[in-house]
Design an enzyme around this catalytic site. Structure first.
Site, PDB file in Angstrom:
ATOM      1  N   GLY A 169       0.841  -1.212   0.000  1.00  0.00           N
ATOM      2  CA  GLY A 169       0.000   0.000   0.000  1.00  0.00           C
ATOM      3  C   GLY A 169       0.867   1.250   0.000  1.00  0.00           C
TER       4      GLY A 169
ATOM      5  N   GLN B 265      -1.806   7.551   1.124  1.00  0.00           N
ATOM      6  CA  GLN B 265      -1.470   8.808   1.813  1.00  0.00           C
ATOM      7  C   GLN B 265      -0.303   8.615   2.771  1.00  0.00           C
ATOM      8  OE1 GLN B 265      -4.056  10.114   4.917  1.00  0.00           O
ATOM      9  NE2 GLN B 265      -3.397  12.238   4.817  1.00  0.00           N
ATOM     10  N   LEU B 266      -0.415   7.623   3.653  1.00  0.00           N
ATOM     11  CA  LEU B 266       0.641   7.373   4.632  1.00  0.00           C
ATOM     12  C   LEU B 266       1.788   6.585   3.996  1.00  0.00           C
ATOM     13  CD1 LEU B 266       1.100   7.697   7.766  1.00  0.00           C
ATOM     14  CD2 LEU B 266       0.331   5.342   7.953  1.00  0.00           C
TER      15      LEU B 266
ATOM     16  N   ASP C 195       2.312  -1.815  -4.432  1.00  0.00           N
ATOM     17  CA  ASP C 195       0.904  -1.412  -4.461  1.00  0.00           C
ATOM     18  C   ASP C 195       0.244  -2.100  -5.644  1.00  0.00           C
ATOM     19  OD1 ASP C 195      -1.579   0.153  -4.228  1.00  0.00           O
ATOM     20  OD2 ASP C 195      -0.385   1.469  -2.961  1.00  0.00           O
TER      21      ASP C 195
ATOM     22  N   ARG D 232      -0.989  -0.669  -8.261  1.00  0.00           N
ATOM     23  CA  ARG D 232      -0.550  -0.066  -9.518  1.00  0.00           C
ATOM     24  C   ARG D 232       0.848   0.493  -9.344  1.00  0.00           C
ATOM     25  NH1 ARG D 232      -5.862   0.079  -9.672  1.00  0.00           N
ATOM     26  NH2 ARG D 232      -6.034   1.462  -7.890  1.00  0.00           N
TER      27      ARG D 232
ATOM     28  N   ASP E  22      -0.998  -7.228  -5.498  1.00  0.00           N
ATOM     29  CA  ASP E  22      -2.402  -7.208  -5.096  1.00  0.00           C
ATOM     30  C   ASP E  22      -2.432  -8.039  -3.808  1.00  0.00           C
ATOM     31  OD1 ASP E  22      -5.019  -7.785  -4.569  1.00  0.00           O
ATOM     32  OD2 ASP E  22      -5.552  -8.309  -6.624  1.00  0.00           O
TER      33      ASP E  22
ATOM     34  N   TYR F  80     -15.361  -0.425   7.958  1.00  0.00           N
ATOM     35  CA  TYR F  80     -13.917  -0.183   8.121  1.00  0.00           C
ATOM     36  C   TYR F  80     -13.529  -0.355   9.596  1.00  0.00           C
ATOM     37  CZ  TYR F  80      -9.730   2.861   8.540  1.00  0.00           C
ATOM     38  OH  TYR F  80      -8.494   3.394   8.834  1.00  0.00           O
TER      39      TYR F  80
ATOM     40  N   LYS G 214     -11.111  -3.135  11.336  1.00  0.00           N
ATOM     41  CA  LYS G 214      -9.919  -2.778  12.123  1.00  0.00           C
ATOM     42  C   LYS G 214      -9.993  -3.399  13.523  1.00  0.00           C
ATOM     43  CE  LYS G 214      -7.487  -0.446   9.178  1.00  0.00           C
ATOM     44  NZ  LYS G 214      -6.259  -1.065   8.628  1.00  0.00           N
TER      45      LYS G 214
HETATM   46  C1  AKB Z   1     -10.771   7.662   7.963  1.00  0.00           C
HETATM   47  O1  AKB Z   1     -11.253   8.795   8.090  1.00  0.00           O
HETATM   48  O2  AKB Z   1     -11.416   6.673   7.594  1.00  0.00           O
HETATM   49  C2  AKB Z   1      -9.316   7.465   8.322  1.00  0.00           C
HETATM   50  C3  AKB Z   1      -9.175   6.996   9.732  1.00  0.00           C
HETATM   51  C4  AKB Z   1      -9.443   7.914  10.848  1.00  0.00           C
HETATM   52  O3  AKB Z   1      -8.828   5.875   9.951  1.00  0.00           O
HETATM   53  N1  AKB Z   1      -8.584   8.658   8.118  1.00  0.00           N
END
Ligand code: AKB
Length: 324
Positions: free
Chosen positions: A9, A13-14, A35, A37, A50, A140, A144
């Site tokens: 990845g 961004q990070l 990554d 691509r 991938d 998400y 996590k």
């Molecule tokens: C998001 O907004 O989904 C991320 C996060 C806080 O994990 N930046």
């Protein structure tokens, strides 16, 4: 034995900024950026991976004799809500692949990024403790929270040294975020520097935990370098940077751009943000590996504006919009 790092990845961004920091630390030939691509901006070694393809991760690990993996690929909070089941599949499958390849190949250390998105209504909004109840309301966040437990499982069951941070929203001038609820806090600086009006998808008083990119990178490397005996949390560490609302960033930006215009049009991301903490208790990270943030809203704003002006070549006759 040399440390050889694989970043999965690395275009993100990070990932893009962390890859450069790791190259500086371990040497350009000891970091394999990867990554989905190709990464045109990368100096150094780049491989297409991938991360849903376990064999491909395995192949790269063997080819380069990788000793550490940073697994940064994931679909974030806002984007993830468009396709919840696909997001779960991708976020979990990629993590399982990394954990399994790491276990089989005796990888020394694995980094798994978690997020403030693991928290929901069951956690206190202020100074949210590391061990608060986790009832995330986004797919998400659920992925996590589950991922943190799997990270701990691989440590307890197989001794795999997986380490993790719950990132707040990350703010940096080097790269653009994508698909997150905290993304407004990067976009707002771009609009200010370009002299454009900003449409904010959160209410003006929505306070969220954020962190400047330099602090986020420093925290990541500090955690990964800490002696194993000092790591007492094997799910994920809270880290705090700075907390602010859209109204507070706007008032900082207006010190430099008094005419900066903002309209508030809260959308579904407001719902997500209102369940997240406003501030974070990071005392375990402070105690275990000496975490201390360095940047507050004022310094973040000064640097963001200065660096973005340089990027966009503001002031030059032919303003060029640079690609990220
Ligand atoms: C998001 O907004 O989904 C991320 C996060 C806080 O994990 N930046």
């Amino acid at each position: 034995m040399d440390t050889v790092v694989l970043v999965i990845g690395a275009n993100g961004q990070l990932g893009s900024v962390l890859t450069a920091a790791l190259q500086k630390k371990y040497g350009i030939d000891n970091v394999i950026a990867s990554d989905l691509r190709s990464g045109d901006n990368f100096k150094g070694i780049f491989e297409i991976i991938d991360a849903t393809d376990r064999d491909r991760i395995h192949e790269v690990v063997i080819t380069y004799k990788v000793t550490q993996i940073y697994h940064l690929a994931a679909i974030l909070s806002a984007k993830g809500e468009e396709t919840p089941l696909a997001t779960w599949d991708i976020n979990m499958k990629t993590l399982f692949n990394v954990l399994e390849v790491s276990r089989i190949n005796n990888i020394n250390r694995v980094f798994f990024p978690s997020s403030i998105a693991v928290f929901g209504e069951g956690a206190p909004l202020e100074q949210t403790p590391n061990d608060a109840y986790l009832d995330p309301a986004t797919v998400y966040g659920i992925s996590k929270a589950a991922g943190e437990n799997w990270a701990q499982y691989y440590f307890l069951r197989y001794g795999l040294d997986v380490r993790s941070i719950r990132y707040p929203g990350v703010i940096g001038y080097q790269s653009l975020p994508g698909g997150g609820t905290t993304d407004y806090a990067v976009d707002i600086y771009h609009k200010a520097v370009l002299g454009e009006k900003f449409d904010c998808f959160l209410n003006n008083d929505t306070t969220l935990p954020m962190i400047f990119m330099e602090d986020a990178i420093r925290a990541t490397i500090a955690l990964m370098e800490a002696p194993k005996k000092d790591i007492t949390i094997r799910t994920s560490y809270n880290i705090a940077g700075v907390s602010f609302s859209p109204a507070e960033v706007v008032s900082e930006i207006r010190k430099l751009y008094p005419d900066f215009s903002v309209a508030y049009h809260p959308d579904f991301r407001q719902e997500i943000a209102s369940r997240w903490p406003k501030s974070i208790d990071d005392s375990s990270a402070v105690h275990d590996w000496g975490w201390q943030p360095e940047f507050d809203l004022e310094s973040i704003t000064t640097i963001m504006i200065q660096k973005l002006k340089e990027k966009y070549k503001i002031g030059a006759k032919n303003r060029k919009v640079l690609m990220f």
